[in-house]
Design a protein around this motif. Structure first.
Motif, mmCIF file in Angstrom:
data_model
loop_
_atom_site.group_PDB
_atom_site.id
_atom_site.type_symbol
_atom_site.label_atom_id
_atom_site.label_comp_id
_atom_site.label_asym_id
_atom_site.label_seq_id
_atom_site.Cartn_x
_atom_site.Cartn_y
_atom_site.Cartn_z
ATOM 1 N N ARG C 146 -8.065 -3.830 -2.688
ATOM 2 C CA ARG C 146 -7.494 -4.275 -1.258
ATOM 3 C C ARG C 146 -6.027 -4.490 -1.358
ATOM 4 N NH1 ARG C 146 -9.042 -5.751 3.986
ATOM 5 N NH2 ARG C 146 -10.482 -4.006 3.688
ATOM 6 N N GLN C 147 -5.271 -6.095 -2.296
ATOM 7 C CA GLN C 147 -4.404 -5.515 -2.594
ATOM 8 C C GLN C 147 -3.554 -4.351 -2.915
ATOM 9 O OE1 GLN C 147 -4.628 -8.634 -5.042
ATOM 10 N NE2 GLN C 147 -4.318 -10.329 -4.330
ATOM 11 N N ALA C 148 -3.984 -3.591 -3.460
ATOM 12 C CA ALA C 148 -2.767 -2.373 -4.199
ATOM 13 C C ALA C 148 -3.545 -1.935 -3.001
ATOM 14 C CB ALA C 148 -3.931 -1.724 -4.921
ATOM 15 N N ALA C 149 -4.281 -1.054 -2.038
ATOM 16 C CA ALA C 149 -4.192 -0.416 -0.925
ATOM 17 C C ALA C 149 -2.950 -0.842 0.379
ATOM 18 C CB ALA C 149 -5.269 -0.136 -0.613
ATOM 19 N N GLU C 150 -3.238 -1.833 0.557
ATOM 20 C CA GLU C 150 -2.118 -3.361 1.385
ATOM 21 C C GLU C 150 -1.226 -2.659 1.067
ATOM 22 O OE1 GLU C 150 -3.389 -6.720 1.897
ATOM 23 O OE2 GLU C 150 -4.910 -6.497 3.512
ATOM 24 N N THR C 151 -0.643 -2.888 -0.071
ATOM 25 C CA THR C 151 0.911 -2.847 -0.716
ATOM 26 C C THR C 151 0.957 -1.405 -0.288
ATOM 27 O OG1 THR C 151 0.598 -4.158 -2.897
ATOM 28 C CG2 THR C 151 2.385 -2.659 -3.112
ATOM 29 N N PHE C 152 0.216 -0.419 -0.868
ATOM 30 C CA PHE C 152 1.102 1.033 -1.054
ATOM 31 C C PHE C 152 1.136 1.307 1.248
ATOM 32 C CE2 PHE C 152 0.149 5.551 -0.787
ATOM 33 C CZ PHE C 152 1.136 5.940 -1.502
ATOM 34 N N VAL C 153 0.459 0.335 1.805
ATOM 35 C CA VAL C 153 0.433 1.188 3.287
ATOM 36 C C VAL C 153 1.543 0.358 3.689
ATOM 37 C CG1 VAL C 153 -0.594 0.587 5.325
ATOM 38 C CG2 VAL C 153 -1.871 1.185 3.882
ATOM 39 N N SER C 154 1.851 -0.455 3.076
ATOM 40 C CA SER C 154 3.234 -1.571 3.815
ATOM 41 C C SER C 154 4.340 -0.471 3.561
ATOM 42 C CB SER C 154 3.698 -2.729 3.167
ATOM 43 O OG SER C 154 2.769 -3.531 3.415
ATOM 44 N N VAL C 155 4.598 -0.166 1.728
ATOM 45 C CA VAL C 155 5.146 1.233 1.485
ATOM 46 C C VAL C 155 5.309 2.501 2.670
ATOM 47 C CG1 VAL C 155 6.225 2.441 -0.169
ATOM 48 C CG2 VAL C 155 5.013 0.592 -0.882
ATOM 49 N N MET C 156 4.114 3.198 3.638
ATOM 50 C CA MET C 156 4.195 3.901 3.905
ATOM 51 C C MET C 156 4.724 3.748 5.133
ATOM 52 S SD MET C 156 0.196 6.177 3.324
ATOM 53 C CE MET C 156 -0.539 5.244 3.675
ATOM 54 N N LEU C 157 4.085 2.261 5.592
ATOM 55 C CA LEU C 157 4.807 2.225 7.463
ATOM 56 C C LEU C 157 6.216 2.170 6.963
ATOM 57 C CD1 LEU C 157 1.248 0.239 8.940
ATOM 58 C CD2 LEU C 157 2.592 2.401 8.557
ATOM 59 N N THR D 151 8.922 -1.270 -4.148
ATOM 60 C CA THR D 151 7.673 -1.156 -3.921
ATOM 61 C C THR D 151 7.490 -2.252 -2.591
ATOM 62 O OG1 THR D 151 6.674 -0.110 -5.179
ATOM 63 C CG2 THR D 151 5.478 -1.555 -4.439
ATOM 64 N N PHE D 152 8.334 -3.942 -3.347
ATOM 65 C CA PHE D 152 8.029 -5.461 -3.192
ATOM 66 C C PHE D 152 9.048 -5.497 -1.396
ATOM 67 C CE2 PHE D 152 8.432 -9.640 -3.038
ATOM 68 C CZ PHE D 152 7.237 -10.237 -3.043
ATOM 69 N N VAL D 153 10.394 -4.639 -1.899
ATOM 70 C CA VAL D 153 10.935 -4.859 -0.877
ATOM 71 C C VAL D 153 10.781 -4.652 0.392
ATOM 72 C CG1 VAL D 153 12.871 -3.813 -0.023
ATOM 73 C CG2 VAL D 153 12.904 -5.309 -2.338
ATOM 74 N N SER D 154 10.382 -2.841 -0.435
ATOM 75 C CA SER D 154 9.222 -2.744 1.361
ATOM 76 C C SER D 154 7.545 -3.449 1.773
ATOM 77 C CB SER D 154 8.457 -0.930 0.855
ATOM 78 O OG SER D 154 9.646 -0.069 1.041
ATOM 79 N N VAL D 155 7.131 -4.067 1.703
ATOM 80 C CA VAL D 155 6.699 -4.960 1.513
ATOM 81 C C VAL D 155 7.336 -6.184 2.213
ATOM 82 C CG1 VAL D 155 4.896 -6.495 0.859
ATOM 83 C CG2 VAL D 155 4.624 -4.111 -0.093
ATOM 84 N N MET D 156 8.056 -6.750 1.896
ATOM 85 C CA MET D 156 8.836 -7.529 2.988
ATOM 86 C C MET D 156 9.320 -7.171 3.514
ATOM 87 S SD MET D 156 11.323 -10.065 0.365
ATOM 88 C CE MET D 156 12.054 -8.774 -0.832
ATOM 89 N N LEU D 157 10.062 -5.865 3.984
ATOM 90 C CA LEU D 157 10.387 -5.465 5.166
ATOM 91 C C LEU D 157 9.313 -5.636 6.519
ATOM 92 C CD1 LEU D 157 13.369 -3.346 3.898
ATOM 93 C CD2 LEU D 157 13.648 -5.670 5.280
ATOM 94 N N ASP D 158 8.510 -4.857 5.654
ATOM 95 C CA ASP D 158 7.177 -4.397 6.394
ATOM 96 C C ASP D 158 6.817 -5.432 7.173
ATOM 97 O OD1 ASP D 158 5.241 -2.862 7.434
ATOM 98 O OD2 ASP D 158 3.864 -3.679 5.768
ATOM 99 N N HIS D 159 6.746 -6.553 6.339
ATOM 100 C CA HIS D 159 6.337 -7.380 6.097
ATOM 101 C C HIS D 159 6.582 -8.664 7.633
ATOM 102 C CE1 HIS D 159 4.962 -12.060 6.930
ATOM 103 N NE2 HIS D 159 4.995 -12.018 6.446
ATOM 104 N N ALA D 160 8.386 -8.241 7.652
ATOM 105 C CA ALA D 160 9.187 -8.963 8.984
ATOM 106 C C ALA D 160 8.842 -8.478 9.592
ATOM 107 C CB ALA D 160 10.554 -9.113 8.237
ATOM 108 N N ASN D 161 8.425 -7.347 10.069
ATOM 109 C CA ASN D 161 8.851 -5.952 10.802
ATOM 110 C C ASN D 161 7.257 -6.233 12.052
ATOM 111 O OD1 ASN D 161 9.838 -4.020 12.281
ATOM 112 N ND2 ASN D 161 8.949 -2.447 10.798
ATOM 113 N N ALA D 162 6.354 -6.429 10.846
ATOM 114 C CA ALA D 162 4.869 -6.450 11.745
ATOM 115 C C ALA D 162 5.015 -7.748 11.909
ATOM 116 C CB ALA D 162 3.940 -6.254 10.294
ATOM 117 N N HIS D 163 5.964 -8.540 11.811
ATOM 118 C CA HIS D 163 5.457 -10.110 12.583
ATOM 119 C C HIS D 163 5.639 -10.398 13.548
ATOM 120 C CE1 HIS D 163 7.007 -14.163 12.688
ATOM 121 N NE2 HIS D 163 6.093 -14.642 11.422
#
Lengths: 191, 191, 191, 191
Positions: C146-157, D151-163
DNA sequence: AATGAATGAGCTTTCATTCAT
DNA sequence: GATGAATGAAAGCTCATTCAT
């Protein structure tokens, strides 16, 4: 020659900007900026914006007096004399020409400006009559002389006015020739 | 006569207000008010304020054509003919005179207006040349004819321009006499 | 293939313009113009502007379903499979990518849009989990998957979102490699 | 602590409103109202509306520098370190998180904003690389480290954006775990 | 005497939405 | 069903003028 004082710098800036962009289109802030003075100082010296223009007219648009004719009139050559007078009026003080343009534009909107324009026209007519008087070697009927002078003044003002409007300038020298013929200058050999 | 449509009412209102108060000094809101239409409608028909002026020039300031000379020229009387032409130009359509005043004032500030003014001057010169041609019974040198025409056009434009400026109007009939003399009209008995 | 009906043309135009310029910055008049339909017709079909966007989401943003994975998964190669899935998601329907960008931007301002975004994220996560499942030949803990999938989805978005923002795009293939490693893909020879 | 000056109050109000409602959806009048200053004052300090946003970015969105890593890195625990870094980035200054949301949304529409976003991404990647470097006790290939950081930066930005987009937030801690695994963190006992 | 921050009325322009036809 | 003229609320922005210091 000391640096001009700040009041003078404000007037200098206003003169240039009003002539270039028009009175309404020139914010007082830009006058202050161009004069390199603080904005408040403009209103310290000139409480209302219109006072800038009025002061310009009073201090910098002297009524042309007959003495400027000295040295420009060539007796026997009315056309050349009128042209020389026009040149003297315009070139002696280039900015005043621009200022005349301004009063033309603003005289409709700002009643205080009208009398200046009226007076300018009146004294130009008188000046031109004097110039004609001194240039012709024969007698010209009073009425015709007045009409000739008014015609030439119209051309000069139209010239000043058209200057900013861009495009084909009216031909002042042609008008000088026309007026000269009208008051009896000898007709040149056919051309 | 049906009530004019609303676009026409807007143009009517703009024409009057621009001539009376100037383009810049007339808010679009006042145009709408004078036309008795909602404010939004002005911008529906004329997306930018300047389009009001431009449309006025295009639709209401027809270039004067030689056919307006028909019936006003009196052969042998150039002065009278010029005067009649002037009267026809100005009086036949009073509003267009006002409009001419507007373009004079705005041509400096609004570049799009300049070409209209240039063209107006050009066709007025041609018209006046044609009038002179038809009015004189003798031959006039090409150059002189052009200079005479330009002189008279300057006077007419100065007259239109000075109209709003208030005060002493230049004397068009005097100028007509002066120009007529210049192109060789017989000199009247001295006065 | 018949010419698309006018309702479709309106949606086509709206889709392109919303993606390119943003929802708020696109006047309905421009939608009508781009669709070459009268302005009134837009409001005939879509009474409020927001209905254009909502309809776009409902009709043109289908939830990605597991069947799009068919043929893109390479067993034993999770990184390559994720990348292929991403390519399929994006390339199959380029406009829907743009549309995703729109909902990102509008989801804050227009509450009706939010649930679409939520659902998009949810189904993308599920899709990615399925892709990982099919691609790996070993067992991955449920939580990690699940975590891996969410990570990749975040990157795609983030990638979709950054697309319009311009500048350096996040590296999706790198993220695919990272995620693959995390779920246990064999580490390549050091580079 | 003196009352903040009025310029500051305007920026405070703009920051909150832009973050909450979006830049385009926030009239300057509402900024003035929220700041309890007259409308004109907003334009006195920020001549164009966009200057409000630009100033906010320049004065309130400092590029994150490596020194914020001090004290948050736990050697041997990359996942925990990334999470701590994220917390420090976001929580230390809650408003800057909101601001980041704004630039995401506006970077498409307002080109001036793009470079800020690009630079933010770039420095976040560098920061994350540094964090990984300090947190791992083994050697990570240069390329992998970069991919992990991105990858981690994408997640952080996606997080900020999705907020603001509402709904399910991406799971930053999960992503931290995934990234840590990718760079070689020991796999926890199966869960 | 001099200043520049402050003000608010007023400007042009945009645009979603309505509605008579 | 379709249309495009019509509307008015609201936006961003300008600027002459004031006034506390």
């Amino acid at each position: 020659m000391a640096a001009p004082d700040r009041r003078t710098r404000i007037l200098d800036a206003a003169e240039g900007l009003f002539a270039a962009d028009g009175f309404d289109a020139t914010p007082t802030a830009r006058v202050a900026e161009a004069a390199d003075v603080p904005k408040g100082l403009v209103f310290y010296y000139f409480p209302r914006k219109i006072d800038l223009l009025l002061t310009l007219l009073q201090e910098r648009l002297p009524t042309p007096t007959p003495d400027i004719l000295a040295g420009v009139i060539r007796r026997g050559d009315p056309a050349g004399s009128l042209l020389a007078m026009h040149r003297r009026l315009g070139l002696e003080d280039h900015d005043s020409l621009m200022l005349r343009t301004v009063i033309f534009r603003e005289s409709g909107t700002h009643p205080e400006v009208r009398s200046h324009l009226r007076q300018l026209r009146r004294s130009l007519v008188e000046l031109t009559e004097a110039a004609l008087d001194q240039a012709v070697e024969w007698t010209v009927a009073r009425t015709l002389r007045r009409q000739a002078a008014e015609t030439f003044v119209s051309v000069m003002l139209d010239h000043a006015n058209a200057h900013r409007a861009g495009g084909a300038l009216p031909d002042v020298s042609g008008a000088a020739a026309v007026v000269a013929l009208a008051v009896g200058a000898p007709r040149p050999a056919s051309g």
